[in-house]
Motif scaffolding. Sequence first.
Motif, PDB file in Angstrom:
ATOM      1  N   ASP A  31       0.834  -1.206   0.000  1.00  0.00           N
ATOM      2  CA  ASP A  31       0.000   0.000   0.000  1.00  0.00           C
ATOM      3  C   ASP A  31       0.869   1.256   0.000  1.00  0.00           C
ATOM      4  N   GLN A  35       1.044   4.083  -2.827  1.00  0.00           N
ATOM      5  CA  GLN A  35       0.715   5.459  -2.465  1.00  0.00           C
ATOM      6  C   GLN A  35       1.869   6.395  -2.798  1.00  0.00           C
ATOM      7  N   ARG A  63      -8.728   4.506   4.692  1.00  0.00           N
ATOM      8  CA  ARG A  63      -8.006   3.392   4.071  1.00  0.00           C
ATOM      9  C   ARG A  63      -7.938   2.244   5.058  1.00  0.00           C
ATOM     10  N   THR A  65      -5.955  -0.774   6.318  1.00  0.00           N
ATOM     11  CA  THR A  65      -4.556  -1.180   6.258  1.00  0.00           C
ATOM     12  C   THR A  65      -4.435  -2.699   6.210  1.00  0.00           C
ATOM     13  N   CYS A  73      -6.831   9.307   5.629  1.00  0.00           N
ATOM     14  CA  CYS A  73      -5.773   9.900   4.811  1.00  0.00           C
ATOM     15  C   CYS A  73      -6.234  11.250   4.293  1.00  0.00           C
ATOM     16  N   HIS A  85      -1.781  11.250   7.742  1.00  0.00           N
ATOM     17  CA  HIS A  85      -2.549  10.045   8.050  1.00  0.00           C
ATOM     18  C   HIS A  85      -2.835  10.058   9.548  1.00  0.00           C
TER      19      HIS A  85
END
Length: 154
Positions: A31, A35, A63, A65, A73, A85
């Motif tokens: 991720d 990103q 989001r 995780t 975010c 975040h």
Amino acid sequence: MQQFEGSCQCGQVRYRVSGRVATLFACHCRDCQRQSASAFGMALWLRDAELTLLQGVTASWPRHTPSGRITDCQFCPQCGSRLFHQNRDTPQFLSIKPGSLDDTGWLRPAAHIWTQSAQPWLALPAEVPSWPQNPDDFAALIAAWQAAPGDCRG
């Protein structure tokens, strides 16, 4: 308390944040790779942070995780740059995407997480603590920061 200023890539959003640095680490999960569009993402955690938007507004999205947490975010709605975040289960920490800071010369991660997903060509420093996923306790990331040499802590 330390104070930092930064902006998104296009400059539409500028911010000032103050707080106490708790840790700075690199995350190699897929991720964060997606990103950041790079080999890893970085997170500068501030405890008891006070955030002031100096210019512009941010957009946000939740989001999920890899560890099952939800992270809110915040990003620039114009250029899409991630800025902040905040994990819902650790609201005492604000995570800044440190590449958005005006001064990045002092940034040196005190730890690396999700190294099981690290790019095979990237050599991680042997003297820096690392974990194949998240550490069992995020206190380990904070302890790694406190143990880092003073020149790594800005």
